[in-house]
Every structure is written in C-alpha cells, then in structure tokens.
Design a protein around this motif. Structure first.
Motif, PDB file in Angstrom:
ATOM      1  N   ILE A 133       0.828  10.522  -0.032  1.00 21.16           N
ATOM      2  CA  ILE A 133       0.300  10.791   1.473  1.00 21.16           C
ATOM      3  C   ILE A 133       1.280  11.749   2.083  1.00 21.16           C
ATOM      4  O   ILE A 133       0.577  12.861   2.770  1.00 21.16           O
ATOM      5  CB  ILE A 133       0.130   9.458   2.212  1.00 21.16           C
ATOM      6  N   LEU A 134       2.697  11.572   1.939  1.00 22.51           N
ATOM      7  CA  LEU A 134       3.797  12.371   2.551  1.00 22.51           C
ATOM      8  C   LEU A 134       3.565  13.701   1.835  1.00 22.51           C
ATOM      9  O   LEU A 134       3.586  14.766   2.513  1.00 22.51           O
ATOM     10  CB  LEU A 134       4.900  11.697   2.520  1.00 22.51           C
ATOM     11  N   HIS A 177       0.745  -1.170  -0.105  1.00 20.75           N
ATOM     12  CA  HIS A 177       0.112   0.077   0.154  1.00 20.75           C
ATOM     13  C   HIS A 177       0.787   1.348   0.121  1.00 20.75           C
ATOM     14  O   HIS A 177       0.699   2.551  -0.721  1.00 20.75           O
ATOM     15  CB  HIS A 177      -0.770  -0.045   1.178  1.00 20.75           C
ATOM     16  N   LEU A 178       1.703   1.240   0.897  1.00 15.04           N
ATOM     17  CA  LEU A 178       2.818   2.274   0.893  1.00 15.04           C
ATOM     18  C   LEU A 178       3.702   2.423  -0.441  1.00 15.04           C
ATOM     19  O   LEU A 178       4.035   3.629  -0.660  1.00 15.04           O
ATOM     20  CB  LEU A 178       3.704   2.293   2.158  1.00 15.04           C
ATOM     21  N   GLN A 216      -1.407  14.449   4.499  1.00 11.35           N
ATOM     22  CA  GLN A 216      -2.418  13.758   4.922  1.00 11.35           C
ATOM     23  C   GLN A 216      -2.101  13.236   6.549  1.00 11.35           C
ATOM     24  O   GLN A 216      -0.959  12.641   6.574  1.00 11.35           O
ATOM     25  CB  GLN A 216      -3.035  12.657   4.264  1.00 11.35           C
ATOM     26  N   THR A 217      -3.012  13.286   7.155  1.00 16.54           N
ATOM     27  CA  THR A 217      -2.611  12.240   8.711  1.00 16.54           C
ATOM     28  C   THR A 217      -3.039  10.798   8.188  1.00 16.54           C
ATOM     29  O   THR A 217      -4.037  10.258   7.570  1.00 16.54           O
ATOM     30  CB  THR A 217      -4.209  12.748   9.818  1.00 16.54           C
ATOM     31  N   PHE A 218      -1.994   9.990   8.397  1.00 20.42           N
ATOM     32  CA  PHE A 218      -2.203   8.462   8.114  1.00 20.42           C
ATOM     33  C   PHE A 218      -2.710   8.057   9.511  1.00 20.42           C
ATOM     34  O   PHE A 218      -2.092   7.975  10.495  1.00 20.42           O
ATOM     35  CB  PHE A 218      -0.438   8.093   8.075  1.00 20.42           C
ATOM     36  N   VAL A 219      -3.660   7.037   9.262  1.00 28.26           N
ATOM     37  CA  VAL A 219      -4.378   6.281  10.139  1.00 28.26           C
ATOM     38  C   VAL A 219      -3.960   5.009  10.416  1.00 28.26           C
ATOM     39  O   VAL A 219      -4.050   4.441   9.269  1.00 28.26           O
ATOM     40  CB  VAL A 219      -5.755   6.488  10.178  1.00 28.26           C
ATOM     41  N   VAL A 220      -3.598   4.383  11.528  1.00 29.20           N
ATOM     42  CA  VAL A 220      -3.065   3.029  11.335  1.00 29.20           C
ATOM     43  C   VAL A 220      -3.478   2.398  12.831  1.00 29.20           C
ATOM     44  O   VAL A 220      -3.977   3.162  13.774  1.00 29.20           O
ATOM     45  CB  VAL A 220      -1.287   3.144  11.444  1.00 29.20           C
ATOM     46  N   ASP A 249      10.815   3.341   5.361  1.00 31.53           N
ATOM     47  CA  ASP A 249      11.037   5.036   4.883  1.00 31.53           C
ATOM     48  C   ASP A 249      10.124   5.934   5.017  1.00 31.53           C
ATOM     49  O   ASP A 249      10.203   7.085   5.319  1.00 31.53           O
ATOM     50  CB  ASP A 249      11.450   4.640   3.239  1.00 31.53           C
ATOM     51  N   PHE A 250       8.612   5.454   5.029  1.00 30.53           N
ATOM     52  CA  PHE A 250       7.261   6.146   5.041  1.00 30.53           C
ATOM     53  C   PHE A 250       7.507   6.573   6.577  1.00 30.53           C
ATOM     54  O   PHE A 250       7.299   7.805   6.763  1.00 30.53           O
ATOM     55  CB  PHE A 250       6.335   5.236   4.601  1.00 30.53           C
TER      56      PHE A 250
END
Length: 470
Positions: A137-138, A129-130, A142-146, A179-180
């Motif tokens: 996203i970066l 996905h990343l 955006q706020t990354f939801v996990v 990395d993300f």
C-alpha cells in the motif's frame, strides 16, 4: 469502546453473553446471541454445528472438558421445548468458557465477533492486514481507507498498560499499525451516521487521536464527526491537501482543532496558533458551511480552495490567503458580489456557477482572472456581464444555462465586449469562429464610427458655443 481486562473478576463483570432467541432458517435452527462488553452490545447468530466446531478446536488446543457442550440430537431438534432448553444450555456453555479460561481464546473471540466490535480484536485484525499488505500500500501510494472505529481502537489500545503483542502471534503486533501510520501519506477516514453492524456502537461518536500520522500529505474526511478528532498538530506540519465532505458546519471546527481560544477581529484574546503550514489545497465542498470565518488565515500557503455546495451568502476573509489562485464557490447562495478584487486578490480561476447572480459588476477589477464560470445563474442581459470585457487576462468564460443565452446573436454580443481580444477568448468552452470574428469586426467598426460622429458633433457644438460673442 470496550476492551479486555486482565483480571478474571473484571472480565466476568464487564462481559456477558446471553442467548436471547432463535430462528428457523432453511429447516435448521440459528441461535441468536447478545454479547455485552462494557456499555456496548451486539448480536451474533450461530447454528449448533458452529458451536460444535468451536468446541472441537477448544478441546484440542485448550484441553477443556469434552462434555461441556450439550450433545447433538438427531431427532426432535426442532421441538420448541427442546430449542428453549438448548438456548439455556448454550448460554451456560459460553459463560463457563469465559469465566474459567484464564485468557479469552482467539477462537472464541472470533466466534463472538470481537474482531468487529472490541478494540483488541479490531487492532489485531488490522495489524495482521497491514503485516501482509501494508508495504505494498505504501509503495503504490494508494489511499488507505479507515473508519473512526479503527482509529478509536488504536487510540484506546495505546493507552492500555499492555505489550504491543499479547497473543504470541507476531503478525498481530500493534507495532505493524504504528509503523504503517507513521509512514502513510494518503489517508481517507470514512465515517457513518448508522450504528455499526448489529451493535449499539455509534461510529461517529468514537473519539480518536491523529498523533501517530507523521507523514500525511493528503487527508480526506467523509461523513465524520469533526468534534471527535484530536491531537492534529503533527498532521498540520505535513499535510498538503485537505478534503472534508459531509462533516462541517463551520470552517473553524476543522481548522481550529485542539485550539482553546484565539484572536479575532472583534476580540483582544490571542494565542500562538499552529498553522497548517504546508497546506496548498483545501476542499470543503458538500458541507453546511454558512460563512467563511477568520480561521482561514491559518492556511497561509493555500493556493486552491473549494467551498462549493455549501450555504454561503457572502465572500469574506479570503484576503488572508495571499497565495490563493483558484476558488470554487459554485452552488451556494450568492446573490451579489461587491468589490471582489479586495476579497480575492490575485485569483486566476473562479467558479461561481449555480448561484443567484444577476450581475457581474463586482468582478470588474479582478485583473488577474483567467477563467470564470458563472453558468446556472440569473444573468439575463449583455449589460449584466459588460464589466468583464475589460479584464485583460480572461481567456475562458462559461455562461451556460443563463437567461442571457436567449439574446439574439448571444455569442457575438458577449465576445464583442472583449474588443480586439475576442479571438483569444473561449466562450462556453468553444473557440471564436472566423464568422463570429467578422461580425464582431463589423459591429466594432460601426460602433467606432458612431462614437467618432458623436465626438465630432460634441466638438462642433463646443466650438460654436465658444464663438458666440459676450
């Protein structure tokens, strides 16, 4: 969380698939599988046709025996005896695959929902996905939801003596996640108190480390188990905004993560404490916090603090925050406020709505206060709020939903407390009208005349007393 082992013996010992039942759905049979992986288990449902599709792919790609899967049956396939036999045959089929294939095929792992419940499957899906969307996203900030599930999987995967990519598919390389995470600035961790899907996995009991996050500026924790989070020192250096909802019973549970002991006012124990050195805003609303403990001093640069919708009955230790200018204490259990200027310092915006205050006497020396919200309290008389009329910087006052609103000429009576500054004050978010200013002017003039008359009478009485011969 369970993970793949490299040896066949360990693999078969920790992974078992059983066919535990079946059900009829729209005139076809669905077989219910239970997958055991270490101490975790989950159920999967599949029709025979889905088994057949899996088998065809495995035969083509891995050259397994075509006759391994029990054959189709056109007639009598709803017979109870036949279904029971097929359950046993399908279970044996899966066990043979898992035992004799040297490495679990991705097709079989996906068929058994390893991508939802097992660390390799979870991390590979996240990496893919990343790989596809991480850069977008970066760049869009955006706020990354996990979920704690994903962070636990990454934490555990990093501890295994394995290459970052063991599938041959570079899109699933663990390096994409690392990395993300290293560059990510906005993160939300969303927990849950419910078991995960069809499994016995309690998501909020899964521990994880946060040392991969080197650039976080905003972190939100929602419905999480704070006790499962560790290695947050890196985050403390970069974080500017911290949000914790539905996760805390004490501030120190979050602010003292990874700290074994520290110095308090009542003890001589001491430690070199890593502070949240960049933190400017903290939102701890919607928790079960009963007191403001001394751990707040670990946020020395904090400017905004939200402790609304907790269980506070007192305001303590906020004098440790010299930069604090906005405080939200709405919807707590505050009844009285004594010498609040000593506890809050130079706060400019203060929200005390939804408490049980019947007087504002403790606010009389908050000389830097500009905005005050005390709506939904128990303020009944003008005298209860009289002291705030002397605050030189107060410009916004909200008194809605208090008994005081029933006082005759309520707005004029309250605005009169500010004297010549009445025109500068917004009461209940409404500007003072000219008609109100005229009434205030008349009332102030009458009061001044009354005071002057009383002063003259006092002076005359003193003079008469002094002229009486001894």
């Amino acid at each position: 969380m369970a993970h793949f082992n490299r040896d066949v013996e360990g693999f078969t010992a920790s992974r078992v698939v059983k066919t535990i039942g079946s059900e009829n759905v729209d005139n076809y049979t669905v077989y219910i599988l239970e997958v055991y992986c270490g101490s975790y288990s989950w159920t999967v449902r599949h029709r025979y046709s889905e088994f057949h599709e899996l088998h065809e792919r495995l035969v083509t790609k891995y050259k397994i025996d075509k006759t391994l899967l029990p054959p189709k049956k056109v007639f009598g396939n709803q017979n109870e005896e036949f279904i029971k036999k097929r359950q046993a045959d399908l279970e044996l089929y899966l066990q043979v695959l898992m035992h004799y294939l040297p490495k679990l095929p991705p097709e079989l792992a996906f068929f058994l929902d390893f991508d939802k419940y097992e660390i390799h499957g979870i991390t590979q899906l996240l990496a893919e996905h990343l790989f596809e969307k991480g850069e977008k996203i970066l760049q869009s900030q955006q706020t990354f939801v996990v979920s704690p599930l994903h962070l636990n999987a990454v934490t555990q995967r990093l501890k295994l003596p394995e290459p970052t990519c063991d599938t041959g598919d570079m899109r699933k390389d663990l390096g994409h996640i690392l990395d993300f995470f290293t560059r990510l600035k906005y993160l939300k961790i969303l927990g849950t108190k419910e078991p995960l899907g069809t499994s016995n996995i309690e998501v909020n009991q899964l521990s994880f480390e946060m040392n991969c996050f080197k650039s976080l500026t905003v972190l939100e924790l929602d419905q999480c188990n704070i006790g499962t989070i560790s290695v947050v020192d890196t985050v403390k250096k970069t974080l500017k905004h911290l949000i914790v909802h539905g996760s805390l019973q004490a501030l120190k549970d979050m602010l003292l993560r990874d700290i074994v002991y520290w110095q308090t006012e009542d003890t001589e124990e001491t430690a070199v404490l890593p502070v949240w050195e960049s933190l400017q805003a903290a939102d701890f609303s919607h928790n079960e916090i009963k007191e403001i403990d001394e751990s707040v001093r670990l946020m020395p640069r904090l400017e905004y603090l939200d402790l609304s919708r907790n269980q506070l009955s007192d305001v303590q230790h906020l004098h440790y925050l010299p930069a604090l200018s906005q405080v939200n204490l709405a919807h707590n259990r505050l009844r009285t406020l004594e010498s609040l200027h000593v506890r809050l310092g130079n706060v400019k915006i203060l929200n005390l709505s939804g408490n049980q205050l019947d007087t504002l006497e403790g606010l009389s020396k908050l000389y830097s206060l500009e905005t005050l919200n005390v709506s939904k309290n128990k303020l009944a008389e003008v005298e209860n709020v009289q002291c705030i009329g002397k605050l030189p910087c107060l410009e916004n006052l909200i008194l809605r939903d208090n008994p005081i609103r029933t006082v005759v000429d309520y707005r004029v009576a309250v605005l009169e407390l500010f004297g010549d500054r009445a025109k500068e004050v917004l009461l209940d978010k409404e500007a003072t009208t000219q008609q109100e200013l005229d009434k205030i002017a008349v009332r102030l003039a009458l009061q001044k005349a009354k005071d002057d008359r009383a002063k003259r009478q006092s002076t005359s009485s003193t003079a008469d007393t002094s002229s009486i011969p001894n």
